[in-house]
Design a protein around this motif. Structure first.
Motif, PDB file in Angstrom:
ATOM      1  N   CYS A  22       0.868  -1.181   0.000  1.00 49.58           N
ATOM      2  CA  CYS A  22       0.000   0.000   0.000  1.00 49.58           C
ATOM      3  C   CYS A  22       0.900   1.225   0.000  1.00 49.58           C
ATOM      4  CB  CYS A  22      -0.911  -0.004   1.211  1.00 49.58           C
ATOM      5  SG  CYS A  22      -1.852   1.518   1.423  1.00 49.58           S
ATOM      6  N   ALA A  23       0.931   1.885  -1.125  1.00 44.76           N
ATOM      7  CA  ALA A  23       1.689   3.125  -1.236  1.00 44.76           C
ATOM      8  C   ALA A  23       0.770   4.279  -0.866  1.00 44.76           C
ATOM      9  CB  ALA A  23       2.197   3.291  -2.663  1.00 44.76           C
ATOM     10  N   ALA A  24       1.164   5.036   0.122  1.00 43.03           N
ATOM     11  CA  ALA A  24       0.319   6.116   0.621  1.00 43.03           C
ATOM     12  C   ALA A  24       1.096   7.414   0.539  1.00 43.03           C
ATOM     13  CB  ALA A  24      -0.129   5.834   2.046  1.00 43.03           C
ATOM     14  N   SER A  25       1.032   8.051  -0.571  1.00 43.80           N
ATOM     15  CA  SER A  25       1.812   9.255  -0.800  1.00 43.80           C
ATOM     16  C   SER A  25       1.343  10.393   0.097  1.00 43.80           C
ATOM     17  CB  SER A  25       1.685   9.692  -2.267  1.00 43.80           C
ATOM     18  OG  SER A  25       0.341   9.971  -2.579  1.00 43.80           O
ATOM     19  N   ARG A  27       3.406  13.789   2.610  1.00 41.07           N
ATOM     20  CA  ARG A  27       4.536  14.078   3.491  1.00 41.07           C
ATOM     21  C   ARG A  27       4.305  13.599   4.914  1.00 41.07           C
ATOM     22  NH1 ARG A  27       5.362  20.311   2.835  1.00 41.07           N
ATOM     23  NH2 ARG A  27       3.095  20.200   2.989  1.00 41.07           N
ATOM     24  N   THR A  28       3.042  13.378   5.297  1.00 45.74           N
ATOM     25  CA  THR A  28       2.757  13.031   6.677  1.00 45.74           C
ATOM     26  C   THR A  28       2.475  11.550   6.865  1.00 45.74           C
ATOM     27  OG1 THR A  28       0.416  13.555   6.319  1.00 45.74           O
ATOM     28  CG2 THR A  28       1.854  15.318   7.173  1.00 45.74           C
ATOM     29  N   PHE A  29       2.897  10.716   5.928  1.00 51.65           N
ATOM     30  CA  PHE A  29       2.605   9.276   6.006  1.00 51.65           C
ATOM     31  C   PHE A  29       3.016   8.698   7.355  1.00 51.65           C
ATOM     32  CE2 PHE A  29       2.059   4.976   4.744  1.00 51.65           C
ATOM     33  CZ  PHE A  29       3.133   4.261   5.253  1.00 51.65           C
ATOM     34  N   ARG A  30       4.192   9.056   7.823  1.00 46.08           N
ATOM     35  CA  ARG A  30       4.703   8.445   9.043  1.00 46.08           C
ATOM     36  C   ARG A  30       3.936   8.891  10.291  1.00 46.08           C
ATOM     37  NH1 ARG A  30      10.643   9.496   8.908  1.00 46.08           N
ATOM     38  NH2 ARG A  30      10.258   9.259   6.691  1.00 46.08           N
ATOM     39  N   ARG A  53       2.612   4.099  14.166  1.00 48.04           N
ATOM     40  CA  ARG A  53       3.349   5.049  13.338  1.00 48.04           C
ATOM     41  C   ARG A  53       4.808   4.639  13.166  1.00 48.04           C
ATOM     42  NH1 ARG A  53      -0.088   7.461  16.678  1.00 48.04           N
ATOM     43  NH2 ARG A  53      -1.621   8.926  15.848  1.00 48.04           N
ATOM     44  N   SER A  54       5.394   4.118  14.221  1.00 45.65           N
ATOM     45  CA  SER A  54       6.801   3.717  14.171  1.00 45.65           C
ATOM     46  C   SER A  54       6.991   2.332  13.567  1.00 45.65           C
ATOM     47  CB  SER A  54       7.391   3.732  15.575  1.00 45.65           C
ATOM     48  OG  SER A  54       6.776   2.723  16.367  1.00 45.65           O
ATOM     49  N   ASN A  74       8.591   3.666   6.364  1.00 45.32           N
ATOM     50  CA  ASN A  74       8.248   5.088   6.318  1.00 45.32           C
ATOM     51  C   ASN A  74       9.095   5.855   5.306  1.00 45.32           C
ATOM     52  OD1 ASN A  74       6.181   4.870   8.164  1.00 45.32           O
ATOM     53  ND2 ASN A  74       7.453   5.401   9.925  1.00 45.32           N
ATOM     54  N   ALA A  75      10.273   5.349   5.000  1.00 44.75           N
ATOM     55  CA  ALA A  75      11.110   6.012   3.996  1.00 44.75           C
ATOM     56  C   ALA A  75      10.504   5.879   2.597  1.00 44.75           C
ATOM     57  CB  ALA A  75      12.509   5.429   4.013  1.00 44.75           C
TER      58      ALA A  75
END
Length: 117
Positions: A22-25, A27-30, A53-54, A74-75
């Protein structure tokens, strides 16, 4: 806001494995807890797994515990669902979603998994 996009579904024999992505584009994904749900034909959508989140904390539905593994990178803004020892009853459309203030929001379009007996 993130927009999840699932991939990796397909047809597999019982006992086989698949890995969903699941790619979730965004900036706040993490900053989002991520989850996987599934919906079988004629049934309601049901929870499968969630990840913190971690990535250090995970939780699974009893029906998949010990067979499925949720993880995230997360990267790469990506969450995964490794599915092993698949059963015909795992056949469903699998959805990726984000948790926002305790509510599951921002659903993907889903990816079909079919497990043949």
């Amino acid at each position: 806001q993130v927009q999840p996009v699932e991939s990796g579904g397909g047809l597999v024999q019982a006992g086989g494995s698949l890995r969903l992505s699941c790619a979730a584009s965004g900036r706040t994904f993490r900053s989002y807890v991520m989850g996987w749900f599934r919906q079988a034909p004629g049934k309601e959508r049901e929870f499968v797994a969630r990840i913190s989140r971690s990535g250090l904390s995970t939780y699974y539905a009893d029906s998949v515990k010990g067979r499925f593994t949720i993880s995230r990178d997360n990267a790469k803004d990506t969450v995964y669902l490794q599915m092993n020892s698949l059963k015909p009853e795992d056949t469903a459309v699998y959805y990726c979603t984000t948790e926002v203030s305790g509510t599951w929001e921002y659903w993907g379009q889903g990816t079909q998994v079919i497990v043949s007996s």
